[in-house]
Design an enzyme around this catalytic site. Structure first.
Site, PDB file in Angstrom:
ATOM      1  N   ASN A  11       0.873  -1.228  -0.114  1.00 23.24           N
ATOM      2  CA  ASN A  11      -0.043  -0.042  -0.127  1.00 23.24           C
ATOM      3  C   ASN A  11       0.972   1.220   0.134  1.00 23.24           C
ATOM      4  OD1 ASN A  11      -1.790   2.075   0.410  1.00 23.24           O
ATOM      5  ND2 ASN A  11      -2.555   1.474   2.567  1.00 23.24           N
ATOM      6  N   LYS A  13       0.188   4.301  -0.231  1.00 26.67           N
ATOM      7  CA  LYS A  13      -0.582   5.431   0.279  1.00 26.67           C
ATOM      8  C   LYS A  13      -0.231   6.721  -0.363  1.00 26.67           C
ATOM      9  CE  LYS A  13      -0.260   3.045   4.843  1.00 26.67           C
ATOM     10  NZ  LYS A  13      -0.082   2.984   6.112  1.00 26.67           N
ATOM     11  N   GLU A  99      -6.838   4.254   7.910  1.00 25.60           N
ATOM     12  CA  GLU A  99      -6.367   5.741   7.690  1.00 25.60           C
ATOM     13  C   GLU A  99      -7.709   6.364   7.211  1.00 25.60           C
ATOM     14  OE1 GLU A  99      -2.819   5.268   5.655  1.00 25.60           O
ATOM     15  OE2 GLU A  99      -1.802   4.508   7.418  1.00 25.60           O
ATOM     16  N   GLU A 169      -5.199  -5.115  10.403  1.00 24.56           N
ATOM     17  CA  GLU A 169      -4.133  -3.997  10.692  1.00 24.56           C
ATOM     18  C   GLU A 169      -4.149  -3.584  12.014  1.00 24.56           C
ATOM     19  OE1 GLU A 169      -2.013  -2.815   6.597  1.00 24.56           O
ATOM     20  OE2 GLU A 169      -3.876  -1.648   6.962  1.00 24.56           O
ATOM     21  N   GLY A 175       2.852   1.962  10.785  1.00 23.39           N
ATOM     22  CA  GLY A 175       3.699   3.056  10.829  1.00 23.39           C
ATOM     23  C   GLY A 175       4.319   3.373  12.089  1.00 23.39           C
ATOM     24  N   SER A 215       3.932  -2.509  10.345  1.00 19.38           N
ATOM     25  CA  SER A 215       5.227  -2.487  10.373  1.00 19.38           C
ATOM     26  C   SER A 215       5.755  -4.001  10.041  1.00 19.38           C
ATOM     27  CB  SER A 215       5.684  -2.284  11.837  1.00 19.38           C
ATOM     28  OG  SER A 215       5.052  -1.091  12.262  1.00 19.38           O
TER      29      SER A 215
HETATM   30  P1  13P Z   1       3.054   0.060   7.945  1.00 23.56           P
HETATM   31  O1  13P Z   1       3.693  -0.983   7.015  1.00 23.56           O
HETATM   32  O2  13P Z   1       4.003   1.331   7.184  1.00 23.56           O
HETATM   33  O3  13P Z   1       3.030  -0.065   9.167  1.00 23.56           O
HETATM   34  O4  13P Z   1       1.621   0.468   7.247  1.00 23.56           O
HETATM   35  C1  13P Z   1       0.912  -0.829   7.104  1.00 23.56           C
HETATM   36  C2  13P Z   1      -0.344  -0.257   6.424  1.00 23.56           C
HETATM   37  O5  13P Z   1      -1.164   0.521   6.711  1.00 23.56           O
HETATM   38  C3  13P Z   1      -0.610  -1.016   5.271  1.00 23.56           C
HETATM   39  O6  13P Z   1      -1.956  -0.797   4.700  1.00 23.56           O
END
Ligand code: 13P
Length: 260
Positions: A11, A13, A99, A169, A175, A215
């Site tokens: 992802n 983002k 998010e 998640e 993150g 993560s």
């Molecule tokens: P991270 O891998 O940066 O923690 O993000 C996970 C995420 O939100 C994937 O959709």
């Protein structure tokens, strides 16, 4: 019995302009050209779907959108529909990411409408669920995940579920560098599969891929994927670098497991 191929999804983002995304996709394509035992999907920003689609066409890398709107078309400024994603080369779409829930008003009800629109449009939806830190501390993990799952999948039939993927998640692990332990993740994945079994039957539950997100890195994917109900990962930060994402995909080849 389920014989689930691992899926590693990136992802991206709100990172990567179209030229940057093209560069990342090209590097991934060459790094992963001989990967056979793991499915890979990347979800760039809408503005980069076109260029990335051209690059991954003919490769084993699948393309996904990060969100969609449930109407097919209309006066909905700023929105993107399932037919638009499909025509851009997407096979998948991420729905209900935390998010989107946190910043853009996504609810279980809107996620549900999007799930239905994705399926109607021939896209494979990846429904995201997961509790916040406060909810975990309050012992609410299972009820929260159950509500998100039931809300998101409400009204779907077995045929729809066959196209779907669930991503667990935990918000506190996104993150933050704080990965859930493999036991914490497995416990929730097992719970999710149990709820799917209750609602849709054992065959669907065994076939459903449940991804972990939060993560994930090349150093922790192997221990996660070794767990019975963890079938891959939805990767944020580490998917923005070709070498780290390719290493995650390579390390996701799991020991032979018996799901009978
Ligand atoms: P991270 O891998 O940066 O923690 O993000 C996970 C995420 O939100 C994937 O959709």
């Amino acid at each position: 019995m389920g014989n689930r191929r691992p899926l590693i999804a990136g992802n991206w983002k709100m990172f990567k302009t179209a030229p940057e995304a093209a560069d990342l996709a090209s590097r991934l394509k060459s790094l992963l050209h001989d990967l056979t035992d793991v499915d890979v999907m990347v979800a760039p920003a809408f503005t980069a779907l076109g260029v990335v689609a051209d690059i991954v066409k003919g490769s084993a890398i699948h393309l996904g959108g990060q969100d969609l709107f449930w109407e097919r078309e209309g006066a909905y400024t700023g929105q993107v529909s399932a037919p638009m994603l499909k025509a851009a080369g997407c096979s998948h779409v991420i729905i209900g990411h935390s998010e989107r829930r946190q910043y853009f008003g996504e609810t279980n009800a809107t996620a549900n409408r999007k799930m239905k629109a994705a399926l109607a449009g021939g896209l494979m939806p990846v429904l995201c669920v997961g509790e916040s830190e406060g909810e975990r501390e309050a012992g609410q993990t299972f009820p929260v995940v159950k509500g998100q799952l039931e809300g998101g999948l409400n009204g779907l039939d077995a045929e729809g579920l066959e196209q779907a993927t669930v991503a667990y998640e935990p918000v506190w692990a996104i993150g933050t560098g704080k990965t859930a332990t493999r036991e914490q993740a497995q416990e929730v994945h097992q719970f999710i599969r149990g709820r799917i079994k209750e609602s849709f039957g054992e065959g669907i539950a065994n076939a459903l891929r449940i991804l972990y997100g939060g993560s994930v890195k090349s150093a922790n994917i192997a221990e996660l994927i070794a767990m019975d109900d963890i079938d891959g990962a939805l990767v944020g930060g580490a998917s923005l670098d070709a070498e780290s994402f390719a290493a995650i995909a390579r390390n996701a080849v799991r020991p032979v497991k018996d799901h009978s």
